[in-house]
Design an enzyme around this catalytic site. Structure first.
Site, mmCIF file in Angstrom:
data_model
loop_
_atom_site.group_PDB
_atom_site.id
_atom_site.type_symbol
_atom_site.label_atom_id
_atom_site.label_comp_id
_atom_site.label_asym_id
_atom_site.label_seq_id
_atom_site.Cartn_x
_atom_site.Cartn_y
_atom_site.Cartn_z
ATOM 1 N N TRP A 1 0.826 -1.209 0.000
ATOM 2 C CA TRP A 1 0.000 0.000 0.000
ATOM 3 C C TRP A 1 0.860 1.259 0.000
ATOM 4 O O TRP A 1 0.652 2.180 -0.789
ATOM 5 C CB TRP A 1 -0.920 0.010 1.224
ATOM 6 C CG TRP A 1 -1.774 1.246 1.304
ATOM 7 C CD1 TRP A 1 -3.005 1.437 0.770
ATOM 8 C CD2 TRP A 1 -1.414 2.485 1.939
ATOM 9 N NE1 TRP A 1 -3.451 2.713 1.034
ATOM 10 C CE2 TRP A 1 -2.490 3.379 1.746
ATOM 11 C CE3 TRP A 1 -0.293 2.922 2.646
ATOM 12 C CZ2 TRP A 1 -2.486 4.673 2.237
ATOM 13 C CZ3 TRP A 1 -0.278 4.226 3.137
ATOM 14 C CH2 TRP A 1 -1.370 5.085 2.940
ATOM 15 N N TYR B 1 1.096 3.976 -2.965
ATOM 16 C CA TYR B 1 0.702 5.345 -2.638
ATOM 17 C C TYR B 1 1.820 6.312 -3.025
ATOM 18 O O TYR B 1 1.569 7.398 -3.574
ATOM 19 C CB TYR B 1 0.376 5.463 -1.152
ATOM 20 C CG TYR B 1 -0.148 6.818 -0.743
ATOM 21 C CD1 TYR B 1 -1.494 7.141 -0.893
ATOM 22 C CD2 TYR B 1 0.701 7.780 -0.211
ATOM 23 C CE1 TYR B 1 -1.977 8.394 -0.521
ATOM 24 C CE2 TYR B 1 0.236 9.036 0.163
ATOM 25 C CZ TYR B 1 -1.107 9.333 0.009
ATOM 26 O OH TYR B 1 -1.578 10.579 0.360
ATOM 27 N N ASP C 1 -5.956 -0.657 0.218
ATOM 28 C CA ASP C 1 -6.629 0.481 0.824
ATOM 29 C C ASP C 1 -8.072 0.127 1.210
ATOM 30 O O ASP C 1 -8.867 -0.313 0.368
ATOM 31 C CB ASP C 1 -6.620 1.649 -0.161
ATOM 32 C CG ASP C 1 -7.153 2.913 0.454
ATOM 33 O OD1 ASP C 1 -6.361 3.626 1.093
ATOM 34 O OD2 ASP C 1 -8.361 3.183 0.310
#
Length: 499
Positions: free
Chosen positions: A425, A429, A445
């Protein structure tokens, strides 16, 4: 990966209609060259329409210039947005173009560029010629001459500094290249006197409509770091530069009718200008093609109404990769507000204070060397988060990870997840916010997992990834639309799998 039609011009009938209607949605997607005048224009050019039999269409400015056409002084091709299909993603040409945008050919040969993208020099030349109709040197030359033309037209920089800003090693080389390409001397564009700048330079940054600048500012305002950034309803302001030579930039809308943003710069050296503009075009996603993205994502019933509601939504990237990496780690498993408070505290405690604050700007964000050995638990971080930030700072300093534009998405994320405390994640990101990668996809997410289904259930990361395969190569845009549509605009709330 780029869309399969990225190498081709739009259908000639489409080009004709766009040219005659001056459709800004096609700005930068093709150029109109007029054989009778040997000038090429943007499709939005306000000049009287030439006869169809005198028109040749080109995919990009470099191809038009390689064919012997000069840029129009009225519509100014240097203001056209870039072709986002070719400057985004993992395809070799896309990665090479990103490197060219960052100045890879200013002081290095094409062989070096080819090596950085994993090809031989001859292969890269052939690929550029096949896909773009121009060589890497043609693309580089056109880019820097058009940037020089913009500086000559919009600023009062001395011509010597314009040459430096555009990447020319000497004024003689610049004058020669400009005369050979445009059949005029650089000083000829300076016949019109410009008003004094009072040390603030203003440049126009064009985009392809629609563009939701309000949504972009909303996103950035919710994460703005006091002292480093100031974001209001109209503009984005931040400190840039180094402790020895700090400066600032402000980005706002040009006016109510122009498809452009206004960049105001203070304290930047000429040699930094092209890099600053490139970073801002990526940060504000100015080269995206909304129509192509909507075509790719619009078949999904979950995304279709979101695209219709926000057709101008773009990827909100960040100014600095390291800053985004620190924000991402601090944002693991906490709210946006809490992450912002902690990150601002870190910037105030360990950033470099400005000698002369400006309009709410007081500190430069700390660099990796300043955070590699400090105890960050003192600002309220957990021991694990503090260790992760020190670890990633050291990894950046020793080269284990980086934000180099030639990295593919898989290469970038695999390097980052190898570090303790960085999960998939967090890596995705960072790819979305630091690189502006159009296919970054943080499948872990929770907001996405809950918002993509419409029946109140939560989809697994594996199932979400499988569904999102049809969204390639624009998965990051789907993420932004789902986040915005869920009324929880991109927030690192709980990142399952972020270790």
């Amino acid at each position: 990966m780029v869309p399969p039609d990225a190498t081709a011009l739009p259908d000639r009938h489409v080009c004709e209609q766009a040219r005659l209607s001056r459709d800004a949605r096609f700005d930068g997607l093709f150029f109109t060259a007029v054989t009778s005048t040997r000038i090429y224009c943007r499709p939005v050019c306000p000049a009287p329409a030439p006869k169809p039999q005198n028109i040749v269409y080109y995919r990009n400015a470099a191809t038009a210039e390689a064919a012997g056409f000069r840029p129009c002084l009225r519509c100014r091709p240097e203001l056209a947005p870039g072709d986002g299909a070719w400057r985004r993603g993992d395809e070799v040409v896309a990665r090479a173009l990103k490197l060219i945008d960052q100045g890879a050919l200013v002081d290095a040969p094409v062989a070096n560029l080819a090596e950085r993208v994993g090809l031989g020099e001859r292969q890269l030349r052939r690929l550029f010629t096949d896909r773009l109709g121009a060589t890497p040197v043609d693309v580089h030359g056109t880019r820097r001459l058009l940037f020089a033309k913009q500086l000559l037209t919009e600023t009062t920089l001395p011509i010597t500094q314009v040459a430096l800003a555009a990447g020319f090693g000497s004024l003689t080389r610049f004058n020669t290249a400009f005369r050979e390409e445009y059949r005029m001397a650089p000083r000829d564009l300076r016949k019109r006197e410009l008003p004094p700048t009072h040390e603030v330079m203003t440049l126009r940054l064009g985009y392809r409509p629609p563009y939701d600048f309000t949504a972009m500012l909303d996103f950035l305002r919710g994460r703005a770091l006091p002292g480093v950034e100031v974001v209001d309803e109209r503009s984005y302001l931040r400190v840039i530069g180094t402790p020895d030579a700090p400066g600032w930039l402000r980005v706002s809308a040009w006016d109510a009718t122009s498809h452009a943003l206004r960049l105001e710069l203070h304290g930047s050296t000429p040699s930094d200008l092209l890099q600053i503009v490139s970073r801002l075009r990526r940060m504000f996603d100015l080269d995206a093609d909304p129509a192509a993205i909507a075509d790719a994502l619009g078949d999904d019933p979950r995304l279709r109404p979101l695209l219709a509601a926000r057709p101008g939504l773009r990827l909100p990237s960040g100014w600095d990769g390291f800053e985004i990496a620190v924000r991402a780690v601090i944002g693991q498993q906490v709210s946006v507000a809490a992450a912002r408070t902690l990150t601002a505290r870190l910037a105030q405690r360990h950033g470099t204070p400005l000698t002369i604050p400006f309009d709410g700007l007081t500190h430069l964000f700390p660099t990796p060397d300043l955070l590699a050995d400090v105890d960050l638990t003192e600002i309220g971080l957990t021991r694990a988060r503090a260790d992760t930030i020190r670890g990633l700072s050291r990894a950046l300093l020793d080269g284990r990870v980086d934000f180099r534009p030639e990295r593919t998405l898989d290469d970038f994320t695999s390097r980052w997840v190898a570090l303790p405390g960085i999960g998939p994640w967090t890596a995705h990101y960072m790819a979305l916010r630091a690189l502006g990668h159009p296919d970054a996809f943080p499948a872990d997410d929770l907001v996405l997992q809950k918002a993509v289904p419409t029946d109140g259930t939560r989809i697994t990361a594996k199932a979400l990834t499988a569904r999102a395969d049809a969204w390639r190569p624009w998965r990051a845009y789907a993420v932004i639309h789902v986040w915005k549509g869920s009324m929880a605009a991109p927030r690192p709330l709980v990142a399952v799998g972020a270790t």
